[in-house]
Scaffold this motif. Structure first.
Motif, PDB file in Angstrom:
ATOM      1  N   ARG A   1      27.583 -64.129  42.163  1.00  0.00           N
ATOM      2  CA  ARG A   1      27.342 -65.313  41.342  1.00  0.00           C
ATOM      3  C   ARG A   1      27.661 -64.988  39.891  1.00  0.00           C
ATOM      4  O   ARG A   1      27.035 -64.123  39.270  1.00  0.00           O
TER       5      ARG A   1
ATOM      6  N   PRO B   1      30.290 -73.267  46.476  1.00  0.00           N
ATOM      7  CA  PRO B   1      28.921 -72.942  46.884  1.00  0.00           C
ATOM      8  C   PRO B   1      28.633 -73.249  48.349  1.00  0.00           C
ATOM      9  O   PRO B   1      27.888 -72.506  49.002  1.00  0.00           O
ATOM     10  N   ASP B   2      29.196 -74.341  48.879  1.00  0.00           N
ATOM     11  CA  ASP B   2      28.919 -74.665  50.275  1.00  0.00           C
ATOM     12  C   ASP B   2      29.530 -73.642  51.233  1.00  0.00           C
ATOM     13  O   ASP B   2      29.044 -73.462  52.352  1.00  0.00           O
ATOM     14  N   LYS B   3      30.581 -72.947  50.794  1.00  0.00           N
ATOM     15  CA  LYS B   3      31.198 -71.913  51.616  1.00  0.00           C
ATOM     16  C   LYS B   3      30.399 -70.614  51.569  1.00  0.00           C
ATOM     17  O   LYS B   3      30.613 -69.718  52.394  1.00  0.00           O
TER      18      LYS B   3
ATOM     19  N   LYS C   1      27.095 -70.455  51.829  1.00  0.00           N
ATOM     20  CA  LYS C   1      25.816 -70.594  52.515  1.00  0.00           C
ATOM     21  C   LYS C   1      25.693 -69.551  53.626  1.00  0.00           C
ATOM     22  O   LYS C   1      26.622 -69.311  54.387  1.00  0.00           O
ATOM     23  N   GLY C   2      24.504 -68.949  53.690  1.00  0.00           N
ATOM     24  CA  GLY C   2      24.258 -67.953  54.719  1.00  0.00           C
ATOM     25  C   GLY C   2      24.699 -66.551  54.353  1.00  0.00           C
ATOM     26  O   GLY C   2      24.451 -65.612  55.111  1.00  0.00           O
TER      27      GLY C   2
ATOM     28  N   THR D   1      18.075 -62.820  50.968  1.00  0.00           N
ATOM     29  CA  THR D   1      19.169 -63.767  50.712  1.00  0.00           C
ATOM     30  C   THR D   1      19.827 -63.544  49.357  1.00  0.00           C
ATOM     31  O   THR D   1      21.004 -63.875  49.180  1.00  0.00           O
ATOM     32  N   GLU D   2      19.076 -62.990  48.395  1.00  0.00           N
ATOM     33  CA  GLU D   2      19.629 -62.750  47.062  1.00  0.00           C
ATOM     34  C   GLU D   2      19.145 -61.404  46.538  1.00  0.00           C
ATOM     35  O   GLU D   2      18.030 -60.965  46.853  1.00  0.00           O
TER      36      GLU D   2
ATOM     37  N   LYS E   1      14.258 -65.228  52.373  1.00  0.00           N
ATOM     38  CA  LYS E   1      14.535 -66.570  52.882  1.00  0.00           C
ATOM     39  C   LYS E   1      13.389 -67.530  52.577  1.00  0.00           C
ATOM     40  O   LYS E   1      13.591 -68.750  52.479  1.00  0.00           O
TER      41      LYS E   1
END
Length: 321
Positions: free
Chosen positions: A167, A187-189, A191-192, A223-224, A238
């Motif tokens: 990011r 961003p939608d790509k 996800k996960g 997740t991050e 999560k």
């Protein structure tokens, strides 16, 4: 009657010998043709291919002769150019490109890099330089370049595997497990996928993987990961809960392992605690949303009750007097 005899005329024996020689020559030719036919029958290619091979050998010999003469004359550059022309005229030039191993990257990037090789003689290709150029592409982990005679350039690509998303202030970038940036993604790509942030985090990807490997049960829950102040990690799970780890590879790995054990016993993840702070040795601080407000409200209520009790006591004393 007079008879004229020509001098030098063939005698009977000489004529017979000549006829015998002709028969032997004819038989030899038939035998040779039969042998050639037998050989051609057993060869794994056609007569046309054989003819091409023979012509290639002849051209190669001619090129070798030209090279030798040119070198002796002190002009090797001209010799090399002449050899390339001979090879090109014989059909040994780049007319086709065969790309293998491309699954995720844009194959057009490969064609753009090798476009200048089209119609070049196969003998003039610098395969090492072309490989180095292809290895500069972000998605290419390794490239192998080879010739497939007579006219095909073969490129085998080993792609990098997307591992996480970096990011940045203005965009999201796909990276591999060594931190190499592959391409920008929406961003939608993303996800996960594991999201990384923080100054210099791209150079700490392998360190992060070793850290998460210390607690395999928690690794899928992360997740991050944020690299704070170029010295320590904050992990987001999560559930949205955040874990602050201490500085140092060993200390952070030990803290993460301790947190995994506590979660296994007390089910910390998914509970009311919003943030866990393990930067202090041998202790953990937990922040519960609204808990401070509740404590403050309880304190105010206690103070109000105490004041009310004092007022009632004072009023009762006044009545007695």
């Amino acid at each position: 009657m007079a008879q004229t005899i020509k001098r030098g005329g063939k005698g009977v024996r000489r004529a017979a010998a000549a006829r015998t020689t002709q028969r032997k020559v004819h038989a030899a030719r038939q035998q040779t043709g039969s042998v050639l036919d037998t050989v051609m029958h057993w060869l794994p290619f056609s007569e046309e291919t054989l003819h091409r091979i023979v012509m290639t050998l002849i051209l190669a010999a001619a090129a070798g002769l030209v090279w030798t003469v040119a070198v002796m004359a002190g002009i090797p550059a001209l010799a090399s150019e002449q050899a390339a022309l001979i090879a090109s005229d014989a059909g040994f030039k780049v007319s086709h490109l065969e790309v293998r191993g491309v699954n995720r990257m844009n194959e057009q990037r490969i064609y753009e890099r090798v476009l200048g090789q089209n119609d070049r003689a196969m003998t003039t290709l610098d395969l090492a330089a072309l490989r180095d150029e292809l290895n500069q592409l972000p998605w290419v982990k390794d490239a192998r370049v080879s010739r497939k005679l007579p006219d095909t350039l073969v490129i085998d690509i080993v792609e990098r595997n997307p591992h996480a998303v970096l990011r940045k202030p203005d965009r999201m970038v796909l990276i591999d497990d060594t931190g190499v940036e592959l391409e920008t993604v929406k961003p939608d790509k993303a996800k996960g996928m594991l999201v990384l942030s923080g100054l210099g985090v791209g150079q700490r990807v392998e360190d992060l993987m070793r850290l998460l490997d210390a607690a395999p049960a928690l690794k899928p829950q992360v997740t991050e990961a944020e690299w704070i102040g170029n010295r320590r990690w904050n992990l987001t799970f999560k559930t949205g809960q955040v874990l602050a780890l201490p500085e140092g590879d060993e200390k952070s790995a030990g803290a993460l392992l301790s947190f995994a054990r506590m979660d296994g016993v007390n089910r910390l993840l998914g509970g009311k605690v919003a943030a866990f702070d393990m930067r202090a040795p041998d202790r953990i601080y937990m922040r519960v949303p609204g808990h401070a407000e509740e404590v403050a409200a309880e304190k105010r209520a206690a103070e109000q009750a105490k004041a009310e009790a004092k007022r009632i006591a004072a009023a009762a004393k006044s009545d007695e007097g």
